[in-house]
Design an enzyme around this catalytic site. Structure first.
Site, PDB file in Angstrom:
ATOM      1  N   ASP A 281       0.842  -1.197   0.000  1.00  0.00           N
ATOM      2  CA  ASP A 281       0.000   0.000   0.000  1.00  0.00           C
ATOM      3  C   ASP A 281       0.882   1.253   0.000  1.00  0.00           C
ATOM      4  O   ASP A 281       1.914   1.312   0.667  1.00  0.00           O
ATOM      5  CB  ASP A 281      -0.918  -0.011   1.237  1.00  0.00           C
ATOM      6  CG  ASP A 281      -2.071   0.949   1.102  1.00  0.00           C
ATOM      7  OD1 ASP A 281      -3.217   0.492   0.946  1.00  0.00           O
ATOM      8  OD2 ASP A 281      -1.840   2.193   1.133  1.00  0.00           O
TER       9      ASP A 281
ATOM     10  N   ASN B 297     -12.894  -3.254   2.472  1.00  0.00           N
ATOM     11  CA  ASN B 297     -13.841  -2.155   2.630  1.00  0.00           C
ATOM     12  C   ASN B 297     -14.794  -2.145   1.438  1.00  0.00           C
ATOM     13  O   ASN B 297     -14.400  -2.470   0.314  1.00  0.00           O
ATOM     14  CB  ASN B 297     -13.089  -0.826   2.718  1.00  0.00           C
ATOM     15  CG  ASN B 297     -12.186  -0.758   3.942  1.00  0.00           C
ATOM     16  OD1 ASN B 297     -12.532  -1.261   5.003  1.00  0.00           O
ATOM     17  ND2 ASN B 297     -11.015  -0.142   3.795  1.00  0.00           N
TER      18      ASN B 297
ATOM     19  N   GLN C 227     -14.531   2.536   1.510  1.00  0.00           N
ATOM     20  CA  GLN C 227     -13.806   2.205   0.270  1.00  0.00           C
ATOM     21  C   GLN C 227     -13.497   3.480  -0.513  1.00  0.00           C
ATOM     22  O   GLN C 227     -14.387   4.314  -0.735  1.00  0.00           O
ATOM     23  CB  GLN C 227     -14.641   1.256  -0.589  1.00  0.00           C
ATOM     24  CG  GLN C 227     -13.920   0.776  -1.847  1.00  0.00           C
ATOM     25  CD  GLN C 227     -14.728  -0.264  -2.629  1.00  0.00           C
ATOM     26  OE1 GLN C 227     -15.903  -0.512  -2.330  1.00  0.00           O
ATOM     27  NE2 GLN C 227     -14.111  -0.852  -3.633  1.00  0.00           N
TER      28      GLN C 227
ATOM     29  N   HIS D  71     -10.431  -4.984  -3.372  1.00  0.00           N
ATOM     30  CA  HIS D  71      -9.091  -5.291  -2.875  1.00  0.00           C
ATOM     31  C   HIS D  71      -9.170  -5.719  -1.432  1.00  0.00           C
ATOM     32  O   HIS D  71      -9.996  -5.216  -0.669  1.00  0.00           O
ATOM     33  CB  HIS D  71      -8.155  -4.087  -3.030  1.00  0.00           C
ATOM     34  CG  HIS D  71      -8.717  -2.804  -2.491  1.00  0.00           C
ATOM     35  ND1 HIS D  71      -9.653  -2.056  -3.176  1.00  0.00           N
ATOM     36  CD2 HIS D  71      -8.491  -2.152  -1.334  1.00  0.00           C
ATOM     37  CE1 HIS D  71      -9.969  -0.984  -2.470  1.00  0.00           C
ATOM     38  NE2 HIS D  71      -9.286  -1.027  -1.331  1.00  0.00           N
TER      39      HIS D  71
END
Ligand code: 5GP
Ligand code: ZN
Length: 114
Positions: free
Chosen positions: A30, A87, A94, A100
């Site tokens: 990330d 999420n 999200q 994801h």
């Protein structure tokens, strides 16, 4: 989808710090990590969110979760654990509309979420 950032990452037109790739899945760190280990696992297929899953997607999502577990274990979380989060839409927090799974590890995480 042409304007989807994760589709662009999946196609290689936007770079990422890749952890794993096969024909169906991609895992990468990330950009804004929330834990010592924070990576994402995405299907290469553009599925916007969990609410838009179809029954035909079940094997793909099963593979995705299993791959997330394998990678987390290989990155040091087998004993200490990790959080696997998806999420969904506005109330789920999200921000990227391409399904994801977040994997967060390396520290104890609070619960419930704020
Ligand atoms: P969401 O809020 O949709 O559950 O999570 C989206 C995640 O994608 C966020 O944690 C954000 O930091 C991450 N992210 C957004 N854009 C990029 C990008 O271009 N590259 C990477 N590696 N991560 C991104
Ligand atoms: Zn996409």
């Amino acid at each position: 989808m042409d304007d989807c950032i994760f589709c662009k990452i999946a196609k290689g037109s936007i770079p990422c710090n890749k952890i794993y790739e096969d024909g169906e899945l991609l895992a990468f760190h990330d950009l804004n990590p929330q834990a010592p280990l924070h990576f994402l696992v995405i299907p290469k297929k553009h599925i916007p969110n969990v609410m838009e899953l179809e029954s035909a997607d079940a094997p793909l999502l099963g593979r995705l979760l299993h791959k997330a577990q394998e990678l987390a274990a290989g990155l040091g979380c087998a004993e200490t654990g990790a959080r696997f989060v998806i999420n969904c839409k506005a109330d789920g927090g999200q921000t990227v509309d391409h399904l994801h799974c977040h994997v967060l590890g390396g520290r104890a995480l609070g619960w419930p979420p704020g």
